[in-house]
Design a protein around this motif. Sequence first.
Motif, short mmCIF file in Angstrom:
data_model
loop_
_atom_site.label_atom_id
_atom_site.label_comp_id
_atom_site.label_asym_id
_atom_site.label_seq_id
_atom_site.Cartn_x
_atom_site.Cartn_y
_atom_site.Cartn_z
N MET A 1 -32.51 4.50 8.14
CA MET A 1 -33.42 3.47 7.68
C MET A 1 -32.61 2.34 7.06
O MET A 1 -31.70 2.59 6.27
N ASN A 2 -32.95 1.14 7.41
CA ASN A 2 -32.25 -0.04 6.91
C ASN A 2 -33.00 -0.55 5.67
O ASN A 2 -34.00 -1.25 5.78
N TRP A 3 -32.48 -0.22 4.49
CA TRP A 3 -33.18 -0.53 3.24
C TRP A 3 -33.32 -2.02 3.00
O TRP A 3 -34.37 -2.49 2.56
N MET A 4 -32.26 -2.77 3.24
CA MET A 4 -32.31 -4.21 3.00
C MET A 4 -33.36 -4.87 3.90
O MET A 4 -34.14 -5.69 3.46
N ARG A 5 -33.36 -4.46 5.17
CA ARG A 5 -34.33 -5.02 6.10
C ARG A 5 -35.75 -4.61 5.70
O ARG A 5 -36.69 -5.40 5.79
N THR A 6 -35.92 -3.38 5.27
CA THR A 6 -37.23 -2.90 4.83
C THR A 6 -37.77 -3.76 3.68
O THR A 6 -38.92 -4.19 3.69
N ILE A 7 -36.92 -4.02 2.70
CA ILE A 7 -37.35 -4.79 1.53
C ILE A 7 -37.61 -6.25 1.90
O ILE A 7 -38.63 -6.83 1.51
N LEU A 8 -36.72 -6.85 2.67
CA LEU A 8 -36.92 -8.25 3.07
C LEU A 8 -38.15 -8.40 3.96
O LEU A 8 -38.92 -9.36 3.81
N ASP A 9 -38.34 -7.46 4.89
CA ASP A 9 -39.55 -7.51 5.71
C ASP A 9 -40.80 -7.31 4.86
O ASP A 9 -41.83 -7.93 5.11
N GLY A 10 -40.71 -6.43 3.86
CA GLY A 10 -41.84 -6.23 2.96
C GLY A 10 -42.22 -7.51 2.24
O GLY A 10 -43.40 -7.85 2.13
N PHE A 11 -41.22 -8.24 1.76
CA PHE A 11 -41.50 -9.52 1.10
C PHE A 11 -42.07 -10.55 2.08
O PHE A 11 -42.98 -11.29 1.74
N ALA A 12 -41.53 -10.58 3.30
CA ALA A 12 -42.06 -11.52 4.30
C ALA A 12 -43.51 -11.18 4.64
O ALA A 12 -44.37 -12.06 4.75
N MET A 13 -43.80 -9.89 4.81
CA MET A 13 -45.16 -9.46 5.13
C MET A 13 -46.10 -9.76 3.96
O MET A 13 -47.23 -10.20 4.16
N ALA A 14 -45.63 -9.53 2.74
CA ALA A 14 -46.45 -9.82 1.55
C ALA A 14 -46.72 -11.31 1.43
O ALA A 14 -47.84 -11.72 1.09
N ALA A 15 -45.72 -12.13 1.73
CA ALA A 15 -45.92 -13.58 1.67
C ALA A 15 -46.97 -14.01 2.69
O ALA A 15 -47.88 -14.79 2.36
N TYR A 16 -46.88 -13.52 3.90
CA TYR A 16 -47.87 -13.85 4.93
C TYR A 16 -49.27 -13.42 4.50
O TYR A 16 -50.22 -14.20 4.53
N PHE A 17 -49.39 -12.17 4.09
CA PHE A 17 -50.69 -11.62 3.71
C PHE A 17 -51.32 -12.42 2.56
O PHE A 17 -52.46 -12.85 2.63
N ASN A 18 -50.55 -12.62 1.50
CA ASN A 18 -51.09 -13.24 0.30
C ASN A 18 -51.32 -14.73 0.45
O ASN A 18 -52.32 -15.26 -0.03
N LEU A 19 -50.41 -15.44 1.09
CA LEU A 19 -50.60 -16.88 1.26
C LEU A 19 -51.75 -17.17 2.22
O LEU A 19 -52.53 -18.11 1.99
N PHE A 20 -51.89 -16.37 3.26
CA PHE A 20 -53.00 -16.56 4.19
C PHE A 20 -54.33 -16.25 3.51
O PHE A 20 -55.30 -16.99 3.63
N ALA A 21 -54.39 -15.16 2.76
CA ALA A 21 -55.62 -14.81 2.03
C ALA A 21 -55.95 -15.87 0.99
O ALA A 21 -57.12 -16.25 0.83
N ALA A 22 -54.94 -16.35 0.27
CA ALA A 22 -55.18 -17.38 -0.75
C ALA A 22 -55.67 -18.66 -0.11
O ALA A 22 -56.60 -19.31 -0.63
N ALA A 23 -55.10 -19.05 1.02
CA ALA A 23 -55.53 -20.28 1.70
C ALA A 23 -56.99 -20.18 2.14
O ALA A 23 -57.77 -21.13 1.95
N VAL A 24 -57.38 -19.05 2.69
CA VAL A 24 -58.77 -18.87 3.13
C VAL A 24 -59.70 -18.89 1.92
O VAL A 24 -60.74 -19.56 1.95
#
Length: 172
Positions: A1-24
Amino acid sequence: MNWMRTILDGFAMAAYFNLFAAAVALYNPRLMFPSYPPAIIKNAPEPPSKAENRFYWLWIFFGELLPLLLYGAVSMVEGGTHGFWQMALTGYIQWMMINLCDLFFLDIFLIQKRAKRRFVIPGTEGHPGYGFKVWMKSYALPEHLLQWPLLLCPLMAAVQAGIGVLLMRLLI
């Protein structure tokens, strides 16, 4: 498991989820009606229409969850994560990051601190359910400390891992 990629992808996914929800929600809080506490929904002068409910569920599935599941699965395969259980663990970590960012960014920072008036559904102004303690106790904390970690994160992680395994089999 690539820990750095997991964490960075988690932040990218969280940014997408939260910014999209906030915009709507900032565009029109009624579009997020089903995600508000039941006490606020019950006291609204106009309950959510069937069209609003349909839009909400279509948007959640096709605009939020499906793109995140696909992104997470493709990223895991590209990052070299192999095996269902490693993929499921990776997915669980990523979805928990989405959960925690949702709690801190949307529920606390935006809804309770910065843009509180913008998230109020018309006709429910002054409802006690919007208060910080009530919002946290009756809605945000049970959702983010019980519902997400025990139900939603394991389910999304399993689906994401399943998609990842299918992608691996298709690519091999």
